[in-house]
Design a protein around this motif. Structure first.
Motif, short mmCIF file in Angstrom:
data_model
loop_
_atom_site.label_atom_id
_atom_site.label_comp_id
_atom_site.label_asym_id
_atom_site.label_seq_id
_atom_site.Cartn_x
_atom_site.Cartn_y
_atom_site.Cartn_z
N ALA A 1 0.83 -1.20 0.00
CA ALA A 1 0.00 0.00 0.00
C ALA A 1 0.86 1.25 0.00
CB ALA A 1 -0.93 -0.01 1.21
N PHE A 2 2.03 1.19 0.65
CA PHE A 2 2.95 2.32 0.69
C PHE A 2 4.36 1.77 0.56
CE2 PHE A 2 5.50 5.64 2.73
CZ PHE A 2 4.98 6.80 2.16
N SER A 3 4.96 1.94 -0.57
CA SER A 3 6.31 1.50 -0.94
C SER A 3 6.25 0.14 -1.62
CB SER A 3 7.28 1.44 0.25
OG SER A 3 7.25 0.19 0.89
N SER A 4 7.30 -0.14 -2.38
CA SER A 4 7.39 -1.42 -3.09
C SER A 4 8.14 -2.47 -2.28
CB SER A 4 8.10 -1.21 -4.44
OG SER A 4 9.41 -0.71 -4.26
N TYR A 5 8.57 -2.13 -1.05
CA TYR A 5 9.20 -3.11 -0.19
C TYR A 5 8.16 -4.06 0.38
CZ TYR A 5 13.44 -0.18 -0.14
OH TYR A 5 14.55 0.53 -0.49
N LEU B 1 10.27 3.34 -4.07
CA LEU B 1 9.38 4.30 -4.74
C LEU B 1 8.86 5.36 -3.78
CD1 LEU B 1 7.34 1.97 -7.15
CD2 LEU B 1 9.43 3.27 -7.61
N ILE B 2 9.62 5.66 -2.73
CA ILE B 2 9.23 6.67 -1.75
C ILE B 2 10.06 7.94 -1.96
CG2 ILE B 2 9.06 7.23 0.71
CD1 ILE B 2 7.08 5.11 -0.30
N SER B 3 9.41 9.08 -1.87
CA SER B 3 10.08 10.36 -2.06
C SER B 3 10.94 10.70 -0.84
CB SER B 3 9.05 11.47 -2.25
OG SER B 3 8.40 11.76 -1.02
N LYS C 1 5.78 10.90 -0.38
CA LYS C 1 4.94 10.42 -1.48
C LYS C 1 5.37 9.03 -1.90
CE LYS C 1 3.29 13.30 -4.50
NZ LYS C 1 3.05 14.32 -5.54
N PHE C 2 4.40 8.27 -2.36
CA PHE C 2 4.64 6.94 -2.93
C PHE C 2 4.39 7.06 -4.44
CE2 PHE C 2 2.75 2.37 -3.30
CZ PHE C 2 3.90 1.95 -3.95
N TYR C 3 5.46 6.93 -5.22
CA TYR C 3 5.36 7.09 -6.67
C TYR C 3 4.98 5.76 -7.32
CZ TYR C 3 7.60 11.65 -6.09
OH TYR C 3 7.89 12.95 -5.73
N ARG C 4 3.71 5.39 -7.17
CA ARG C 4 3.24 4.12 -7.75
C ARG C 4 3.43 4.09 -9.26
NH1 ARG C 4 0.02 6.01 -3.82
NH2 ARG C 4 -0.69 4.60 -2.15
N GLU C 5 3.34 5.26 -9.89
CA GLU C 5 3.41 5.32 -11.34
C GLU C 5 4.79 4.98 -11.90
OE1 GLU C 5 4.11 9.53 -9.73
OE2 GLU C 5 2.90 7.76 -9.25
N LEU C 6 5.80 4.91 -11.02
CA LEU C 6 7.16 4.59 -11.47
C LEU C 6 7.50 3.11 -11.28
CD1 LEU C 6 9.13 7.70 -10.11
CD2 LEU C 6 8.09 7.36 -12.36
#
Length: 817
Positions: free
Chosen positions: A442-446, A656-658, A676-681
């Motif tokens: 939900a928050f980050s790709s880890y 993917l976290i700012s 921010k969580f850059y899901r789009e990347l």
């Protein structure tokens, strides 16, 4: 009689071998838990299987009497008995009664606002892992008398030995006694106890009622999960009550005012004497509330509240001419199968009703439905006497669907005196209601167990600004760098290739540094550290340190990421959450590297201010870093300034976290800092690839790590702060006159090129491939690279001094002053 482990044994090939009475003590069931397939179900513990309270209490007291005989009366008076939540709280208390002369304390998963922890530890295989130690008497664990640790089973020994290791570092003593109903260690684990005793230079004894071994076939975890899934799919899960039942009859126990409800905050022999005097009267009040024709009665305790219901049930057993049984509700999710060869025949499901720290969730009562009880006496503490308890799908309604009479007895929750004096109005309410950490996906790709982010999600906020616009605002004093975000740099194919080449070439070097810093932390800071990385550069390092501890030592360490902002300090709300859930002394702050040491100094000052403001002490300001080229810290993997590939990119190598954000209109005084969580990347994300590439080298660097750690532990690692001195010199030599615009080291120089307006790059003469990506970025942005002979770093990035937007050309490239 069919053994209650037959069903599991036949389907999974699990074997129980040992003492003759082992099968009478234990049955088998299947966990609904991804960490362990089987559950040893005790027939005499009073948790999952209703049992005569005299049998349950008798087993604990008998073990305690053996401990007293082992120690002798003089040592027994100096001892402390410690039980484990939730399963062994009643057993531990019964053991303490058998010892007779020692106070009792049990671990808990229920925190108390305003109350400091005396310690804590983890139970890695459990569904709910965190244990707190909250004695009312701060000196209870500080003595040097024997510590008696009580659990229902001694299986691998990890939980108990990790507890001893953690407490021994803080409260060393000469003797420990481990008590369990059954010793189920494998042959491989049995030798660890003597080795462990030698390691801590203490005597460690073991007292058990029976011993044996569980033989587990290969692939048992997967097979067990598949079996659970198949059976649950075909079962009708117990839901809300299917028939109307009579309302529960409330009985006033007249619980003695000066007796705690149990050992959560400590229970002394004097408390036990007062309870003994009050028990007959309380049992009479319960008996008066029961129907006269009740022949089979269950006293049902509540999770950690096991001892008080057990003693009430025992007194009721002596008072009534009826078959009285005792068990308790539990958090443990277990598959129920109505088969005489299976230990858990039925399951009642209901929502948690005590506002638990880990949030709402299901709770269970096993072997109650269908057991033919004429009445059930539910015993809860006052903290759990909530609307949820009385809700249509709550425990009382569920019980009423399976028995004609439900009696409710409420034991007053003991609140320690100084916690009771705590005035929540003296501090903002929110810090004690802070949200749980954010986790992937939900928050980050880890992966969710790799890191918990003590941040708030600002993904929907517009925070990015052009680099030149940000730089002008920052240098003019119109804005702080943490109030906005740079536009995420998207690497060219050439630059991406450089990243992957650098990763392949440096993975082993990074793995060695990870191993060295982790082993140093384990040796010097804490045997079970709570890793707290400084987001975001520290986060990949924290994940790798956690992986090393797991790979090398089987440790399942907590890891969180928090925000620290130069000039604004560390996130105080994140510190409050950490202090409420862990011992601050176990917290180790982690970062990627040191530059000139600004963040090191920032953290130290922030922790001093936090202690003054909050009265919470114990956080160690010493940062553990992968690389310390600036010689700013004592705990590091290396002091060489080399390329750490995670510095080459922004969010795409950091889950993917700012970078973190601190802006007054978005972050209130009671909020975590934001990010921010850059899901789009996601398509460009290499966070996992970076971690996996480094972790794959752990085995090959293990010997080198051991050698280096031995050297470091005996070396003088006092920080010299030579990096800071070099930065001050460069700032003056180049006419900058602001150390904040001088960014030393490969990582910091890379950040200048990615996120700020660079002026120059100073490169050490002869620096090789570590700077290939720096040269490429400098070329792309039109930044000159000067070679310098006398430089304590591989390179230094200089931010454009006195920046205005006129300092770049129309193409956005930097131009000279």
């Amino acid at each position: 009689m069919v053994w209650s482990g037959t069903w599991v044994a036949q389907r999974l090939g699990v074997e129980l071998e040992g003492d003759e009475k082992l099968h009478s003590l234990l049955g088998l069931a299947l966990r609904r838990n991804p960490k362990r397939a089987h559950l040893l179900v005790s027939n005499v513990l009073g948790k999952h299987v209703p049992q005569s309270p005299a049998v349950v209490y008798g087993h604990g007291v008998a073990l305690g009497e053996r401990v007293r005989q082992l120690l002798g009366d003089d040592e027994a008076r100096r001892a402390v008995v410690l039980g484990y939540a939730e399963t062994a709280t009643g057993l531990g208390h019964s053991v303490a009664d058998g010892v007779g002369l020692a106070p009792y304390l049990h671990s808990t998963r229920r925190s108390v606002p305003g109350m400091a922890q005396a310690g804590g530890f983890e139970e890695s295989h459990s569904h709910a892992t965190s244990h707190l130690l909250l004695p009312e008497d701060p000196g209870l664990l500080a003595g040097d008398g024997p510590l008696v640790l009580v659990d229902d089973e001694f299986s691998t020994g990890n939980t108990v030995l990790n507890t001893i290791r953690a407490l021994h570092g803080r409260y060393p003593r000469e003797r420990y006694v481990i008590v369990a109903l059954v010793d189920m260690r494998s042959a491989a684990d049995q030798g660890r106890l003597d080795e462990f005793a030698r390691e801590i230079d203490a005597r460690v004894d073991l007292v058990t009622a029976a011993s044996g071994t569980v033989r587990l076939p290969d692939g048992v975890l997967q097979k067990g999960q598949e079996l659970v899934a198949a059976y649950e799919q075909g079962q009708q899960r117990s839901g809300p009550a299917t028939k109307a039942g009579a309302a529960a009859t409330r009985v006033d126990l007249h619980w003695p005012q000066d007796v705690p409800d149990g050992g959560r905050h400590g229970f002394t022999p004097a408390h036990r004497e007062r309870l003994e005097r009050a028990l007959p009267g309380m049992a009479e009040r319960i008996a008066a509330a029961l129907p006269g024709d009740a022949r089979r009665v269950l006293v049902l305790g509540f999770e950690e509240l096991m001892y008080a219901p057990l003693r009430l049930a025992g007194e009721l057993e002596r008072t009534l001419e009826a078959d009285v049984r005792y068990s308790t509700t539990t958090r443990s999710p277990v598959l129920a199968v109505d088969d005489p060869g299976y230990a858990i025949r039925s399951r009642i499901v209901f929502p948690a009703h005590d506002d638990p720290d880990d949030g709402p969730g299901e709770r269970y009562a096993y072997n109650v439905a269908g057991a033919g009880f004429d009445a059930v006496v539910a015993v809860v503490d006052s903290s759990a006497h909530t609307p949820e308890l009385n809700a249509p799908d709550g425990l009382l309604a569920q019980l009423a669907a399976h028995t004609p009479h439900v009696v409710l007895a409420v034991v007053p929750s003991h609140v320690p005196s100084y916690a009771a004096a705590y005035d929540p109005s003296s501090a903002p309410e929110r810090p004690y209601m802070l949200p749980e950490p954010l986790r992937g996906p939900a928050f980050s790709s880890y992966a969710p167990d790799e890191v918990g982010w003590l941040l708030q999600d600002l993904s929907d906020a517009r925070l990015e600004a052009p680099t030149e616009e940000r730089e002008e605002a920052i240098q003019s004093g119109g804005a702080h760098y943490a109030e906005s975000l740079p536009v995420e740099y998207q690497p060219s194919p050439e630059y991406q290739e450089l990243f992957h080449t650098a990763l392949e070439e440096s993975a082993a070097r990074i793995a060695q540094a990870v191993g060295v810093v982790t082993e140093t932390v384990l040796a010097e800071r804490s045997p079970r550290p709570v890793l707290v990385s400084l987001a975001r550069a520290g986060t990949p390092v924290g994940v790798l340190m956690r992986r090393w501890a797991q790979h090398r030592h089987g440790l399942d360490l907590h890891h969180y990421a928090v925000s620290i902002v130069r000039g604004r300090g560390i996130d105080a709300n994140a510190l409050r959450w950490l202090a409420a859930h862990h011992d601050p002394a176990d917290v180790v702050f982690v970062d990627g590297w040191t530059g000139k040491g600004a963040i090191t100094r920032e953290l130290a000052q922030a922790l001093v201010e936090f202690e003054k403001a909050e009265g919470v002490s114990g956080f160690d300001p010493e940062i553990a870093v992968l690389a310390d080229p600036g010689s700013c810290v004592r705990t590091y993997g290396t002091r060489e300034d080399f390329l750490i590939p995670s510095a080459c990119l922004n969010s795409t190598v950091s889950g993917l976290i700012s970078r973190t954000v601190l802006r007054a209109d978005l972050v209130g005084p009671d909020d975590y800092h934001g990010a921010k969580f850059y899901r789009e990347l996601a398509d460009a994300d290499v966070s996992g690839a970076f971690l996996d590439a480094v972790a794959a080298r752990f085995d090959e660097v293990a010997d080198a790590v051991d050698t280096k750690v031995k050297e470091l532990l005996s070396a003088d690692r006092t920080p010299t702060w030579e990096g800071w001195a070099a930065v001050e010199r460069i700032s003056e030599e180049y006419g900058i006159h602001d150390v904040n615009l001088v960014k030393p080291g490969v990582g910091e120089a890379t950040r200048v090129l990615l996120r700020r307006v660079p002026w120059k790059i100073l490169a050490h003469s002869g620096a090789g491939s570590d700077l290939d990506h720096v040269r490429l970025l400098a070329e792309q942005r039109g930044v000159p690279v000067e070679e310098v002979a006398e430089l304590p770093y591989s390179c230094v990035g200089l931010i454009h001094p006195k920046y205005t937007r006129g300092a770049t050309g129309a193409d956005g490239k930097a131009v000279s002053n």
